[in-house]
Structures are given as C-alpha cells and as structure tokens.
Scaffold this motif. Structure first.
Motif, mmCIF file in Angstrom:
data_model
loop_
_atom_site.group_PDB
_atom_site.id
_atom_site.type_symbol
_atom_site.label_atom_id
_atom_site.label_comp_id
_atom_site.label_asym_id
_atom_site.label_seq_id
_atom_site.Cartn_x
_atom_site.Cartn_y
_atom_site.Cartn_z
ATOM 1 N N GLU A 1 0.690 -1.426 0.369
ATOM 2 C CA GLU A 1 0.434 -0.147 -0.451
ATOM 3 C C GLU A 1 0.299 1.418 0.591
ATOM 4 O O GLU A 1 1.832 1.180 0.517
ATOM 5 N N THR B 1 2.390 4.542 0.932
ATOM 6 C CA THR B 1 2.027 5.351 2.746
ATOM 7 C C THR B 1 3.715 5.895 2.580
ATOM 8 O O THR B 1 4.446 5.430 1.272
ATOM 9 N N LYS C 1 -3.462 3.693 -5.160
ATOM 10 C CA LYS C 1 -3.549 2.333 -3.825
ATOM 11 C C LYS C 1 -2.238 2.385 -3.322
ATOM 12 O O LYS C 1 -2.503 2.232 -2.236
ATOM 13 N N TYR C 2 -2.198 1.961 -4.566
ATOM 14 C CA TYR C 2 -0.591 1.168 -4.230
ATOM 15 C C TYR C 2 0.504 1.275 -4.538
ATOM 16 O O TYR C 2 1.052 2.535 -5.710
ATOM 17 N N LYS D 1 2.412 -6.599 0.742
ATOM 18 C CA LYS D 1 1.198 -7.566 -0.094
ATOM 19 C C LYS D 1 2.377 -8.953 -0.944
ATOM 20 O O LYS D 1 1.379 -9.470 -1.068
#
Length: 92
Positions: free
Chosen positions: A25, A27, A59-60, A89
């Motif tokens: 993700e 961030t 998002k990723y 992930k």
C-alpha cells in the motif's frame, strides 16, 4: 508458492545486479521501510537503487529494488524477509 530464486544459481554468476519487485500500500513509510529491510541483507543498497511506481488507482506502490547479489542464499534471505513483512503484499 515456489521460490523465485530456486534455479537462480544456475542462471547467474555472482556478484550480479538483481531486480526485486515489491508491492504494498502507498504510505509514507513503505519505501523507507523496504529500503532498511533489504539493506540488512544488501549493505551496499542505496536509495538510488529503488524505483517507485504508483498503481493507476494510487492505492498501491510497486518498488523495483536492484541489489548487487552475492549469493543465492542472500537472495533467499531477502525474499524471505520481504514475503513475511506486514507492509508487503507480494515480492517477486
């Protein structure tokens, strides 16, 4: 799941530059965390050796971390720690 490095010793001569794809993700902590985790096993890793690419949704993020691999065992250790990390992930 098969190990991406299972036949690598037959394909590479070490040391070799080796790209590792890591997705997680998006961030603020993802890239610096992955940098530090990989650097534990590849001490010569620099931030310039990491290319980040956001997913179309944003998002990723996918990172290509290019290490100077010195052995199959080193690559196995990097994949093991990345695959088990809660922020990751997948790692290829």
């Amino acid at each position: 799941m098969s190990n991406p490095t299972s036949d690598i010793k037959d394909l590479l001569e070490f040391p070799a530059r080796f790209p590792i794809k890591v997705m997680g993700e998006r961030t603020d902590v993802f890239l610096p965390t992955i940098f530090e985790v990989v650097r534990l096993h590849a001490p010569d890793l620099e931030l310039a050796h990491i290319v980040a690419r956001d997913s179309s949704s944003g998002k990723y993020v996918s990172l290509t971390v290019t290490v100077t691999a010195t052995s199959k065992e080193q690559l196995d250790n990097i994949y093991r720690v990345l695959s088990g990390h809660p922020l990751v992930k997948w790692a290829l």
